[in-house]
Design an enzyme around this catalytic site. Structure first.
Site, PDB file in Angstrom:
ATOM      1  N   GLY A  15       0.809  -1.217   0.000  1.00 51.70           N
ATOM      2  CA  GLY A  15       0.000   0.000   0.000  1.00 51.70           C
ATOM      3  C   GLY A  15       0.841   1.264   0.000  1.00 51.70           C
ATOM      4  O   GLY A  15       1.966   1.280   0.502  1.00 51.70           O
ATOM      5  N   ASN A 116       5.657  -6.267   5.394  1.00 47.57           N
ATOM      6  CA  ASN A 116       6.127  -7.616   5.712  1.00 47.57           C
ATOM      7  C   ASN A 116       5.948  -8.612   4.565  1.00 47.57           C
ATOM      8  O   ASN A 116       6.789  -9.487   4.370  1.00 47.57           O
ATOM      9  CB  ASN A 116       5.538  -8.140   7.028  1.00 47.57           C
ATOM     10  CG  ASN A 116       4.093  -7.761   7.210  1.00 47.57           C
ATOM     11  OD1 ASN A 116       3.397  -7.536   6.218  1.00 47.57           O
ATOM     12  ND2 ASN A 116       3.633  -7.690   8.438  1.00 47.57           N
ATOM     13  N   ASP A 146       1.371   1.400   8.851  1.00 49.62           N
ATOM     14  CA  ASP A 146       0.891   0.630  10.015  1.00 49.62           C
ATOM     15  C   ASP A 146       1.940   0.505  11.122  1.00 49.62           C
ATOM     16  O   ASP A 146       1.594   0.214  12.258  1.00 49.62           O
ATOM     17  CB  ASP A 146       0.486  -0.780   9.576  1.00 49.62           C
ATOM     18  CG  ASP A 146      -0.752  -0.773   8.711  1.00 49.62           C
ATOM     19  OD1 ASP A 146      -1.469   0.247   8.722  1.00 49.62           O
ATOM     20  OD2 ASP A 146      -1.006  -1.779   8.023  1.00 49.62           O
ATOM     21  N   MET A 190      -6.954   3.725  10.111  1.00 52.89           N
ATOM     22  CA  MET A 190      -6.442   2.489   9.505  1.00 52.89           C
ATOM     23  C   MET A 190      -5.603   1.682  10.498  1.00 52.89           C
ATOM     24  O   MET A 190      -5.266   2.151  11.577  1.00 52.89           O
ATOM     25  CB  MET A 190      -5.604   2.818   8.271  1.00 52.89           C
ATOM     26  CG  MET A 190      -6.434   3.159   7.037  1.00 52.89           C
ATOM     27  SD  MET A 190      -5.352   3.492   5.617  1.00 52.89           S
ATOM     28  CE  MET A 190      -6.549   3.500   4.277  1.00 52.89           C
ATOM     29  N   GLY A 191      -5.216   0.488  10.060  1.00 52.19           N
ATOM     30  CA  GLY A 191      -4.387  -0.397  10.883  1.00 52.19           C
ATOM     31  C   GLY A 191      -5.149  -1.656  11.233  1.00 52.19           C
ATOM     32  O   GLY A 191      -5.748  -1.730  12.299  1.00 52.19           O
ATOM     33  N   GLN A 299      -5.308   9.629   4.983  1.00 52.65           N
ATOM     34  CA  GLN A 299      -4.336   9.459   6.060  1.00 52.65           C
ATOM     35  C   GLN A 299      -3.029   8.832   5.567  1.00 52.65           C
ATOM     36  O   GLN A 299      -2.006   8.956   6.222  1.00 52.65           O
ATOM     37  CB  GLN A 299      -4.920   8.657   7.218  1.00 52.65           C
ATOM     38  CG  GLN A 299      -5.149   7.186   6.940  1.00 52.65           C
ATOM     39  CD  GLN A 299      -6.075   6.526   7.945  1.00 52.65           C
ATOM     40  OE1 GLN A 299      -5.750   6.364   9.103  1.00 52.65           O
ATOM     41  NE2 GLN A 299      -7.252   6.145   7.486  1.00 52.65           N
TER      42      GLN A 299
END
Lengths: 403, 403
Positions: A15, A116, A146, A190-191, A299
């Protein structure tokens, strides 16, 4: 003067963030500066897909003033992909295509920028090239709003997203105080797997404009406790400001957004997130006036509110990756380490991507209060250094200049 | 040196903008500078409610550096109200309370900052004070992100909201180009009665990152035509960016947000706006991948992305209001007039609030294309001068400084 070793290939994955292109800038300019070791600098179009399909941009002739714009351009300038590579022992087809491209362009340095999943790709490419006895340095560059990569203190992209969230929260808090009787305002951040971003909303509290309540993926969410918490605040203040992570889960670990509550009359998952659900339920159950705000894409792409520290660290991450590659290191990610005494200072170190791929770093319990609905000051100490400073962003005719 | 005439009372009303406090700054500092004519400067707490309930702030002792922060503080620093005054001939009770406060504080200048409802309040207060033969200059100061006040060329607040929307649209467009196959992204913009704000999304087109389609309250909305428009774009580009006004109406003039489509299974109106509905319907009907983004409150309180022109004009609006009051004019609103030759230049003129109260200025048809789904270049000529320049906003520790 050393002989040229070969060419460099850089790619972006996962992203967007508002500083991933600053890392690209760091990589590209550092590589172009080392003319005696690196000849051509290529960027993949759409992440690893660009290597599979021989779709590369050569950066050597791009004017410097255009490269400069990468520092303030959000999104993913060279395109991204969410492509999970298979094990080459089971299906070698894509690896063969990539290998042909590496040979065709004499790629000897491969820098891959992502989260990751992308570190998993790095690991697999590094393994495959070793298996083919092809000399090429593979370096992972961290990137994620994140902030959930393990080993590294934090990730480029987090500071700017945190700054956007903290300032926007402050502005929303100020806005919602306009009337003598207010609403319950639920702001969704988000997250999906960790609460780092949602916690950043609390930085606004340092100015007295933070959320009254915060709900994170790290703490099992109870609708009843949430509604009681809100009612208590509303009764006292005649308004209530809530920050909630898109990834909050019920006690059995199921994300609220994936429960039946989110299905519409047709059985389709509804767009619009958990904040809308909570606000609707609160209106129905407690008859409180509610508003839900999803911070959504801005964001992660709000380049007009970058953190200067984040931009500088993102650039340095790219430069450090080039340095590691030239030093002959491979199969590592550029990691960050902080010192806090006498003041915040960052250094970099290489760490095997193997330990980082597919891991998730969540918010430590000691940064969350006992009730699980607010942050402790330990989080401020961690996050505040990362949102410092404002870049001198260039605009033309009132519109931000993009790469 | 003239004798002091009396004291000044300023109030804010209606919804927040990111520069209404800049107008407050203009009023307060201009009034404080005219010490020989105006003694005390008061601000009402929560709009006209502050005058009804004798709840005023005296500004004379507020330090200058704190007043300066008003220029970059969004929201409504002194509180707002949505209070519709009755006709005093039918119910005089609130007018008597206000009149007592005016007498108690020797208010001889009354400046009221808001949208068309607030101009209605100005008119009523002016009428009542005339009826009581009480000498007091009543001046309306325009403020609305919607830009829908008649007579005036534009309104303070619009330029900054337009700038926020245009830049955010550009960032969203850039973000959504990350992957080779994209989504339909529907961005919802404020403006219930007029399309000025939604049209501002198109300013991003000047950089090649504008919405493919725009739907405005000025053009009756057809779901079928909308879905066909989107399908055409998506087939060609594998993505589609849409800007839609919260106020779009069907052919019979009913706002989409107020139709049955928006009721949930319990018969409650759903939170989350028209963009979510359109995206859900599009997923169901056309099986296109969709995302909806409501710009929500940040578009009216995003002080970190103010337009310098808007801030300067907002201040000048306040200063001009004080000047008119001192010149003995009453019952007028400060209006704006532009010259475009040889370059954009703004001047001010007074106009009776009577003509402005409760009117609505919509986007002229010639600024909308024939199909009703895009803007014409005439709109750019109108809006572009209003988003120019970036203020030197002060931050501390990465957080914007607020009043």
């Amino acid at each position: 003067m050393k002989n040229q070793i070969g060419n460099l290939l850089y790619g972006q994955s996962g992203g967007p963030t508002s500083v991933i292109n600053a890392t690209a800038y760091g990589v590209i300019t550092a590589a172009l500066r080392t003319k005696h070791q690196i000849d051509k600098v290529y960027c993949m179009h759409n992440g690893i897909d660009g290597a599979i399909h021989d779709d590369l941009f050569c950066m050597n002739e791009v004017p410097f003033h255009q490269l400069e714009l990468l520092k303030q351009t959000p999104g993913v300038a060279f395109g991204s992909a969410r492509h999970k590579m298979k094990d080459y022992r089971k299906d070698e087809s894509e690896y063969i295509k990539i290998f042909n491209v590496f040979q065709k362009y004499n790629i000897r340095f491969f820098l891959f920028n992502g989260g990751n999943d992308s570190m998993d790709t790095c690991q697999k490419i590094d393994d495959y090239l070793a298996y083919k006895s092809y000399r090429c340095q593979v370096i992972g560059l961290p990137k994620t709003i994140d902030n959930d990569l393990v080993v590294t203190d934090h990730c480029p992209g987090y500071g700017s997203a945190a700054k956007f969230i903290a300032n926007t929260m402050m502005e929303i808090a100020y806005d919602t105080q306009a009337y003598s009787i207010g609403k319950v305002t639920i702001v969704e951040v988000m997250g999906r797997n960790s609460g780092w971003l949602t916690a950043a909303a609390s930085l606004a509290s340092l100015r007295g404009y933070g959320p009254d309540l915060i709900y994170l993926p790290e703490v099992p969410f109870s609708k009843e406790r949430f509604q009681a918490d809100v009612q208590t605040i509303y009764d006292a203040k005649k308004r209530c400001l809530v920050a909630v992570s898109e990834g909050i889960c019920d006690v059995s670990g199921v994300m609220l957004g994936e429960t039946d509550l989110f299905m519409d009359a047709f059985g389709h998952g509804q767009l619009g997130g958990v904040s809308h659900l909570l606000a609707n339920q609160l209106q129905i159950d407690a008859h409180l006036p509610c508003r839900s705000i999803e911070l959504n894409l801005p964001q992660r792409c709000g380049a007009h509110l970058q953190s200067l520290v984040d931009v500088q660290e993102a650039i340095a991450t790219g430069e450090t990756g080039v340095r590691y590659a030239l030093e002959g290191i491979s199969g590592v990610m550029v990691c960050m380490k902080r010192e806090m005494s006498p003041a915040y200072r960052l250094s970099y170190f290489p760490h095997p991507v193997h330990d980082i791929a597919n891991g998730v770093k969540t918010l430590p319990r000691e940064m969350i209060n006992k009730e699980g609905n607010q942050i402790t000051p330990l989080f401020y100490d961690y996050a505040l250094p990362l949102i410092q400073g404002e870049p001198d962003t260039s605009y033309q005719d009132g519109l931000i200049c993009l790469y």
